[in-house]
Design a protein around this motif. Sequence first.
Motif, mmCIF file in Angstrom:
data_model
loop_
_atom_site.group_PDB
_atom_site.id
_atom_site.type_symbol
_atom_site.label_atom_id
_atom_site.label_comp_id
_atom_site.label_asym_id
_atom_site.label_seq_id
_atom_site.Cartn_x
_atom_site.Cartn_y
_atom_site.Cartn_z
ATOM 1 N N LEU A 40 2.682 3.309 -4.666
ATOM 2 C CA LEU A 40 1.920 3.524 -3.637
ATOM 3 C C LEU A 40 2.778 3.553 -2.441
ATOM 4 O O LEU A 40 3.761 3.074 -2.220
ATOM 5 C CB LEU A 40 0.825 2.315 -3.627
ATOM 6 C CG LEU A 40 0.044 1.927 -4.836
ATOM 7 C CD1 LEU A 40 -0.851 0.901 -4.629
ATOM 8 C CD2 LEU A 40 -0.893 3.315 -5.254
ATOM 9 N N PRO A 41 2.200 4.081 -1.336
ATOM 10 C CA PRO A 41 2.990 4.237 -0.164
ATOM 11 C C PRO A 41 3.391 2.976 0.457
ATOM 12 O O PRO A 41 4.461 3.048 1.032
ATOM 13 C CB PRO A 41 1.859 4.672 0.927
ATOM 14 C CG PRO A 41 0.871 5.393 0.112
ATOM 15 C CD PRO A 41 0.881 4.519 -1.279
ATOM 16 N N ASP A 42 2.947 1.907 0.257
ATOM 17 C CA ASP A 42 3.422 0.627 0.594
ATOM 18 C C ASP A 42 4.569 0.018 -0.290
ATOM 19 O O ASP A 42 4.880 -1.173 -0.381
ATOM 20 C CB ASP A 42 2.170 -0.625 0.946
ATOM 21 C CG ASP A 42 1.706 -1.022 -0.450
ATOM 22 O OD1 ASP A 42 2.125 -0.612 -1.691
ATOM 23 O OD2 ASP A 42 0.818 -1.938 -0.337
ATOM 24 N N THR A 45 3.316 -1.044 -6.830
ATOM 25 C CA THR A 45 3.105 -0.116 -8.094
ATOM 26 C C THR A 45 1.868 -0.578 -8.987
ATOM 27 O O THR A 45 1.657 -1.922 -8.913
ATOM 28 C CB THR A 45 4.228 -0.107 -9.110
ATOM 29 O OG1 THR A 45 4.603 -1.375 -9.510
ATOM 30 C CG2 THR A 45 5.327 0.379 -8.390
ATOM 31 N N ALA A 82 -7.147 -1.086 -4.758
ATOM 32 C CA ALA A 82 -5.686 -0.803 -4.039
ATOM 33 C C ALA A 82 -5.738 0.843 -4.172
ATOM 34 O O ALA A 82 -5.225 1.326 -3.186
ATOM 35 C CB ALA A 82 -4.703 -1.132 -4.821
ATOM 36 N N LEU A 83 -6.075 1.374 -5.135
ATOM 37 C CA LEU A 83 -6.258 2.876 -5.096
ATOM 38 C C LEU A 83 -7.228 3.576 -4.278
ATOM 39 O O LEU A 83 -6.926 4.501 -3.251
ATOM 40 C CB LEU A 83 -6.511 3.409 -6.631
ATOM 41 C CG LEU A 83 -6.396 4.848 -7.074
ATOM 42 C CD1 LEU A 83 -5.032 5.296 -6.654
ATOM 43 C CD2 LEU A 83 -6.788 5.135 -8.353
ATOM 44 N N SER A 85 -8.215 2.215 -1.529
ATOM 45 C CA SER A 85 -7.417 1.882 -0.148
ATOM 46 C C SER A 85 -6.496 3.238 0.372
ATOM 47 O O SER A 85 -6.386 3.798 1.197
ATOM 48 C CB SER A 85 -6.903 0.585 0.141
ATOM 49 O OG SER A 85 -6.268 0.481 1.068
ATOM 50 N N VAL A 86 -5.945 3.513 -0.741
ATOM 51 C CA VAL A 86 -4.773 4.632 -0.539
ATOM 52 C C VAL A 86 -5.541 5.880 -0.436
ATOM 53 O O VAL A 86 -5.266 6.690 0.482
ATOM 54 C CB VAL A 86 -3.977 4.575 -1.697
ATOM 55 C CG1 VAL A 86 -2.856 5.971 -1.587
ATOM 56 C CG2 VAL A 86 -2.881 3.539 -1.783
ATOM 57 N N ARG A 89 -6.925 6.241 3.125
ATOM 58 C CA ARG A 89 -6.129 6.394 4.376
ATOM 59 C C ARG A 89 -5.619 7.866 4.117
ATOM 60 O O ARG A 89 -5.193 8.465 5.136
ATOM 61 C CB ARG A 89 -4.846 5.488 4.175
ATOM 62 C CG ARG A 89 -5.119 4.046 4.529
ATOM 63 C CD ARG A 89 -3.949 3.037 4.555
ATOM 64 N NE ARG A 89 -3.271 3.285 3.622
ATOM 65 C CZ ARG A 89 -2.978 2.353 2.455
ATOM 66 N NH1 ARG A 89 -3.889 1.158 2.648
ATOM 67 N NH2 ARG A 89 -2.165 2.380 1.532
ATOM 68 N N SER A 90 -5.609 8.652 2.939
ATOM 69 C CA SER A 90 -5.071 10.034 2.810
ATOM 70 C C SER A 90 -6.036 10.880 3.383
ATOM 71 O O SER A 90 -5.738 11.985 3.337
ATOM 72 C CB SER A 90 -4.487 10.169 1.624
ATOM 73 O OG SER A 90 -5.402 10.225 0.345
#
Length: 92
Positions: A40-42, A45, A82-83, A85-86, A89-90
């Motif tokens: 993930l961007p942060d 994984t 988590a997915l 959230s990613v 943001r995209s």
Amino acid sequence: MAERARPTHKQAIDLGLGGVRVYSDDPMEPGSRLEIELRLPDESTLTFLSEVVWLQELQESAPASYDVGLQFLDLTPEDLEALESVLARSEP
């Protein structure tokens, strides 16, 4: 129980809550299962099981040999959050 294939590096093209489209130089059979580790961007994984749902051979000039559709099979609620959230943001 399904045998898990050895993880390899792939390039993710399209990511959603249900699966991911990747470029790969490795041939895969629809129905086969792969263990995926998604960075993930942060830099955290997610690791989970996926199934090949489709495979398309690409032209020689393409960035890889195959375009592959993978369906996520065992995302935990925490991984899904988590997915989500990613992906949120995209979005434009």
